[in-house]
Write a protein that holds these residues in place. Structure first.
Motif, PDB file in Angstrom:
ATOM      1  N   LEU A 396     -24.481  20.848 -10.694  1.00  0.00           N
ATOM      2  CA  LEU A 396     -23.416  20.715  -9.698  1.00  0.00           C
ATOM      3  C   LEU A 396     -22.084  20.363 -10.342  1.00  0.00           C
ATOM      4  CD1 LEU A 396     -25.544  18.909  -6.978  1.00  0.00           C
ATOM      5  CD2 LEU A 396     -24.902  21.330  -7.078  1.00  0.00           C
ATOM      6  N   GLY A 397     -22.127  19.580 -11.444  1.00  0.00           N
ATOM      7  CA  GLY A 397     -20.899  19.282 -12.174  1.00  0.00           C
ATOM      8  C   GLY A 397     -20.273  20.543 -12.739  1.00  0.00           C
ATOM      9  N   THR A 398     -21.109  21.418 -13.276  1.00  0.00           N
ATOM     10  CA  THR A 398     -20.606  22.690 -13.803  1.00  0.00           C
ATOM     11  C   THR A 398     -20.041  23.557 -12.676  1.00  0.00           C
ATOM     12  OG1 THR A 398     -22.148  22.682 -15.678  1.00  0.00           O
ATOM     13  CG2 THR A 398     -21.275  24.827 -14.992  1.00  0.00           C
ATOM     14  N   TYR A 399     -20.760  23.613 -11.566  1.00  0.00           N
ATOM     15  CA  TYR A 399     -20.313  24.444 -10.435  1.00  0.00           C
ATOM     16  C   TYR A 399     -18.964  23.953  -9.894  1.00  0.00           C
ATOM     17  CZ  TYR A 399     -20.341  26.724  -5.851  1.00  0.00           C
ATOM     18  OH  TYR A 399     -20.005  27.464  -4.740  1.00  0.00           O
ATOM     19  N   LYS A 400     -18.839  22.654  -9.707  1.00  0.00           N
ATOM     20  CA  LYS A 400     -17.590  22.104  -9.161  1.00  0.00           C
ATOM     21  C   LYS A 400     -16.423  22.307 -10.133  1.00  0.00           C
ATOM     22  CE  LYS A 400     -19.977  18.716  -6.284  1.00  0.00           C
ATOM     23  NZ  LYS A 400     -20.239  17.272  -6.011  1.00  0.00           N
ATOM     24  N   THR A 401     -16.688  22.134 -11.429  1.00  0.00           N
ATOM     25  CA  THR A 401     -15.629  22.336 -12.429  1.00  0.00           C
ATOM     26  C   THR A 401     -15.240  23.804 -12.500  1.00  0.00           C
ATOM     27  OG1 THR A 401     -16.557  20.492 -13.701  1.00  0.00           O
ATOM     28  CG2 THR A 401     -14.986  21.916 -14.833  1.00  0.00           C
ATOM     29  N   ALA A 402     -16.232  24.692 -12.412  1.00  0.00           N
ATOM     30  CA  ALA A 402     -15.956  26.128 -12.466  1.00  0.00           C
ATOM     31  C   ALA A 402     -15.154  26.574 -11.246  1.00  0.00           C
ATOM     32  CB  ALA A 402     -17.271  26.903 -12.558  1.00  0.00           C
TER      33      ALA A 402
END
Length: 627
Positions: A396-402
């Motif tokens: 989810l951290g990757t998704y939100k940053t992306a």
């Protein structure tokens, strides 16, 4: 206060004057002796005209010699470090003196015996050379006596080339080192039995163990900066059997710049035993792509993130933003960069990639051109015990940053991934596979941002990796714990990993997973034993090795590429591209939302939900069944 050589205490001008005075005496003595030799040391047999000729010419002789010596810079050398180059300078000076002497003899219409000129010239050359090299000889004898009164580090040099020669000369000249070079090893059969700086070349690599015993060697120095990695590994593996301290010179560029010295030596470490070439990248084109850009590094305080910051800082970015949730890590890299790169436009921010508003605010405020996403939980056993946190932070951290990157005009987004994402057997690996899927999905959905992932194996010396653990266990006297004797891993150094990430950012067109060709895998058991030997101990004698069994989610071997991805070469033959795997993006986003709800609810079935999205993920259920 210790009594020191009188000349050594003078400043350089006084030393030059003192040597010039000695030269005057040697010239006078040389030609007086030549005259005496011509007449067999019978002063009464010397014709008066020859004595007058000597007295009339000697002053001009002396002045001419001193001028030539000064022009040839014989008064500018440090004679305690006299070398072959200085001898060649003396020879050059005496070649120049021949026409000068002929001219003087012609102008003064000297009618001296021809043998007088020849013998005087030869005697003067010998005395001049002997006087200048005598200081070094006396210094070496003095150092030898001092070394005899205390324990000396007995050294073997591997490599009879330029690097080895430089080290031997320095060790012979500097008394503070308290070292004695005893022998040299070189694989060239024509060099055996010959000498380099007075030290004998006693054999090749197969003689290392025997010669180490014969000469009572305590330190072995690998001095072949241009040696290929396979030979380096083979030779160092032989050296390990001697229980000597192993050291090495850094690399070829120091040799080219005459920087090879004892101060440049470092201990041989486990990276020297990988036995493959370092990954080479085109730094010029990479740095050109970063020059003048705003760069954001998430997880910028970690092992990979901090090295990314160091290398990016050298590429003249318009601004570098370090973003990390751990304030101690962020502070450490901030202070380092401020100290080493004072002109760098550096911003250090604290925050979590899991916080949508925070990461979006950072993107809106600083408008980065390139984002390197290194923020992640990566410790396999810890994530097995906290699987929901792996999904929250990594996926989810990757998704939100992306998403924030796509919404705020970021040009390139580079994800740091791992070989554990291939056919994962643990939640950390499965979470990173989901991150790769996020990147590929976002690339298909974004018009302006190129999303790519970089996948590599274990990084030597990174936080939480096996090497620091082994070193700590060795320092504590053991035992060193290995999970399984058969376990193998691919390894790379931190600079290699960062070079690959930067290269990927340059090659990125969108949707790629970049994979490094990492050579042969390494057995962890061999690595543990090598580290014990490099620390000066004997495995299973001084330090015990204990096999603890595979941990939950741990594989005997890691894979770098999923079978269905295929491979495509890049310009850098060590870097390949895995083609994107087709999937239903809408379905995938829906599943991400389900995962977010599940892990925020602290559900106990997160692994089963992940398995629905990552079909290659295999895990063991509570009742012991592989899922």
């Amino acid at each position: 206060m210790k009594k020191r050589n009188v000349i050594h205490n003078l400043d350089w001008k006084e030393q030059m004057l003192a040597i010039a005075v000695l030269d005057v005496l040697t010239i006078f003595v040389s030609y007086a002796m030549a005259l005496m030799l011509r007449f067999e040391f019978s002063f009464s047999a010397i014709d008066v005209k020859y004595v007058e000729g000597f007295l009339d010419s000697i002053l001009l002789w002396i002045l001419a010699t001193l001028v030539v010596f000064f022009v040839c810079r014989l008064y500018h050398s440090i004679w305690s470090l006299a070398s072959t180059r200085d001898l060649l300078t003396i020879i050059k000076a005496y070649v120049l003196l021949i026409p000068v002497y002929v001219l003087i003899a012609h102008l003064l219409r000297m009618n001296m015996p021809r043998s007088y000129y020849v013998m005087g010239y030869i005697i003067n050359f010998c005395l001049t050379t002997g006087m200048r090299f005598s200081y070094r000889v006396l210094l070496m004898l003095t150092q030898s006596r001092k070394r005899g009164s205390r324990q000396v580090d007995r050294v073997m040099i591997i490599g009879a080339g330029a690097g080895g020669q430089m080290l031997i000369k320095e060790m012979q000249n500097v008394s503070k080192l308290n070292t004695k070079v005893c022998c040299v090893i070189d694989d060239n059969p024509y060099k055996k039995g010959r000498f380099i700086e007075g030290i004998e070349i006693v054999g090749n690599r197969h003689d290392i163990v025997a010669m180490a015993q014969k000469y009572r060697i305590t330190t072995i120095i690998y001095a072949i900066p241009s040696g290929n990695p396979a030979d380096r590994k083979a030779i160092l593996n032989i050296c390990k059997e001697t229980n000597c301290r192993l050291r090495t010179i850094p690399g070829m560029y120091q040799l080219v710049n005459d920087e090879v010295s004892v101060s440049q030596l470092r201990d041989v470490d486990i990276a020297d035993l990988l036995g493959r070439e370092q990954v080479k990248v085109n730094n010029d084109e990479i740095f050109a792509s970063i020059d003048g850009k705003v760069i954001l590094v998430t997880g910028g305080g970690g092992s990979i993130g901090s090295e990314l910051c160091r290398q990016i800082a050298k590429a003249n970015p318009r601004q570098l933003i370090v973003f990390d949730i751990y304030e101690n890590n962020a502070y450490a890299i901030q202070q380092e960069l401020r100290r080493t790169m004072p002109d760098l436009n550096l911003v250090t921010l604290i925050g979590s990639v899991r916080n949508t508003n925070r990461i979006n605010s950072v993107m809106q405020t600083y408008k980065p051109d390139i984002v390197f996403h290194a923020a992640a939980h990566k410790h396999v056993p810890l994530m097995e015990d906290s699987p929901n946190e792996a999904i929250k932070n990594n996926v989810l951290g990757t998704y939100k940053t992306a998403v924030a990157a796509a919404q705020n005009g970021v040009k390139k987004f580079v994800l740091i991934s791992t070989d554990k994402a291939v056919n994962p057997t643990n939640i950390m690996g499965a979470s990173k596979r989901l991150c790769e899927m996020v990147v590929q999905m976002m690339d298909r959905r974004s018009q302006d941002t190129s999303f790519v992932a970089v996948r590599f194996g274990n990084v030597l010396g990174s936080n939480g990796s096996v090497i620091p653990l082994f070193k700590k266990q060795i320092e504590e006297g053991g035992p060193v714990t290995v999970t399984d004797k058969r376990i193998i891993r691919y390894f790379m150094t931190i600079p290699e990993a960062v070079s690959l990430v930067l290269q990927a950012s340059y090659y990125a067109k969108g949707g790629e997973i970049f994979v490094l060709e990492m050579g042969e895998p390494v057995k962890i058991d061999d690595m543990a034993r090598n580290l014990i030997r490099l620390s000066g101990y004997t495995p299973d004698v001084d330090i015990q090795i204990v096999y603890t069994g595979l941990r939950p989610g741990e594989k005997l071997y890691e894979e770098l590429l999923m079978g269905e991805e295929g491979l495509q070469e890049t310009e850098n033959k060590k870097i390949h591209i895995g083609h994107p795997i087709e999937m239903d993006d809408d379905w995938f986003v829906k599943k991400l939302m389900e995962l977010e709800h599940a892990c925020n609810s602290e559900t106990g079935n997160i692994r089963e939900l992940v398995r629905e999205v990552v079909p290659t993920y295999v895990f063991r259920s509570e009742d012991g069944v592989n899922m």
